[in-house]
Design an enzyme around this catalytic site. Sequence first.
Site, PDB file in Angstrom:
ATOM      1  N   GLU A 181       0.849  -1.125  -0.003  1.00  0.00           N
ATOM      2  CA  GLU A 181       0.050  -0.048   0.056  1.00  0.00           C
ATOM      3  C   GLU A 181       0.793   1.267   0.000  1.00  0.00           C
ATOM      4  O   GLU A 181       1.551   1.461   1.170  1.00  0.00           O
ATOM      5  CB  GLU A 181      -0.737   0.259   1.141  1.00  0.00           C
ATOM      6  CG  GLU A 181      -1.752  -1.138   1.455  1.00  0.00           C
ATOM      7  CD  GLU A 181      -2.932  -1.114   0.401  1.00  0.00           C
ATOM      8  OE1 GLU A 181      -3.048   0.143  -0.409  1.00  0.00           O
ATOM      9  OE2 GLU A 181      -3.835  -1.945   0.069  1.00  0.00           O
TER      10      GLU A 181
ATOM     11  N   CYS B 218      -2.119   9.242   2.323  1.00  0.00           N
ATOM     12  CA  CYS B 218      -1.933   8.608   0.888  1.00  0.00           C
ATOM     13  C   CYS B 218      -3.159   8.916  -0.021  1.00  0.00           C
ATOM     14  O   CYS B 218      -3.013   9.051  -1.226  1.00  0.00           O
ATOM     15  CB  CYS B 218      -1.713   7.061   0.853  1.00  0.00           C
ATOM     16  SG  CYS B 218      -0.231   6.884   1.646  1.00  0.00           S
TER      17      CYS B 218
END
Length: 453
Positions: free
Chosen positions: A230, A264
């Site tokens: 991720e 993010c």
Amino acid sequence: MSDYAVVNPATGETLAEYDTLSDAGVDAAVAAAHDGYRVWSRTVPAERAAAIRRVAELHRERRDELAAIIVREMGKPLEAALGEVDFAADITEFYADNIDKITGDTPLDILGEGTAVIRRSPLGVLLGIMPWNFPYYQVARFAAPNLAVGNTILLKHAPQCPESAEALQAMYRDAGFPEGAYVNIRVTNDQAATIIADPRVQGVSVTGSERAGAAVAALAGQHLKKVALELGGSDPFILLSTDDLDAAVQAAVDARLDNNGQSCNAAKRFIVIDDLYDAFVEKFSAALGEAKVGDPFADDTVLGPLSSLAAAERLDEQVQRAVAQGATVVVGGTRDGAFYPGTVLTGVTSDMDAYGEEFFGPVGTVYRVSSEDEAVELANDTGYGLGSYVFTTDAEQAQRIADKIEAGMVYVNVVLADSPELPFGGVKRSGTSREMGLLAADEFVNKKLVRTA
């Protein structure tokens, strides 16, 4: 100074330092997780669920203490820190609630006689390498589903999060997990490489930078280990039409400033149709400029410090380089120590560094487009592919864009709508896996076929 330390970014004060493990300590930690796997994997799902549920309860019982820790560690405003603890509790509880779906057999329709099922079984010891930006939430979405299926966890947290890492391990211990089921480790990068190579470790999950993900993936591939990544994102926020521009602007502000802009999947590139562009830039810039920067423990603070002085310096260098290459700062752009204000850039073109970079802080770039097709082309013109946001009054247009966007997630007319049951993840340089939702529990399992005549 130790690699593992609590340094308050608001003041620069070092509050605590923690030792890393010796090589013998690393081996003992791996051995404990390996031995713990023999116990935990054979624990019936209902008992696993009870222990996981207790961890969720402990998050809620220790909410104030846990939130204060991460305000000190990485500067998150207190209200946001409390919200993160709550979300981590909800995620953890989701896997306790869904333990039967996670661990139950999946029947298959077969062409011949008899039966066939997919039976999910754990793989073994997993290494989790976690980032600093969401010290509890990131761990919950990795640890909870993998513990639910019967794996055990070695957790390497970010070096600036040793206190929250210790608090997490204490909750797993106090919830009644067997020795070795969840082991917090403070290790160097070289020691982490040794752990990945260890035959007792079956997989590794990384949430962090593209550079860190590439390095870990290379090691995992060398040793034939399953890896989940991720990584970063430069998510587009596409505004094509609206009945309420003020509400759309507020959504854009919320999506950009969440977690001091250090998320993010935050909206970072704002792609606005030309007839709304001027008004959007005016309102968006005013709102970001008014976002109060200050003490993260204060009730009225919107933006605390970035996670460290170094992080603020990196962001400032990016903005100054963008300006040198021809971009315009509409508002903000002036660093004060580790504090950085809400900032808006316009005039960014494809030949500038800023066009392809991720701004990990409260900086938004705004682009003008003349059509739906141009908006989609610009949105996809990035190496990243994590999340995306589409604002339009045309439902059919929204679905067309959702089909065309190269991202792991598309949110239509809504921001900050993550939820435990919704899978999270991206494509391209943003990663290779999914966390949260039921898909998270399928990342590190043996999907074993059992065919019976």
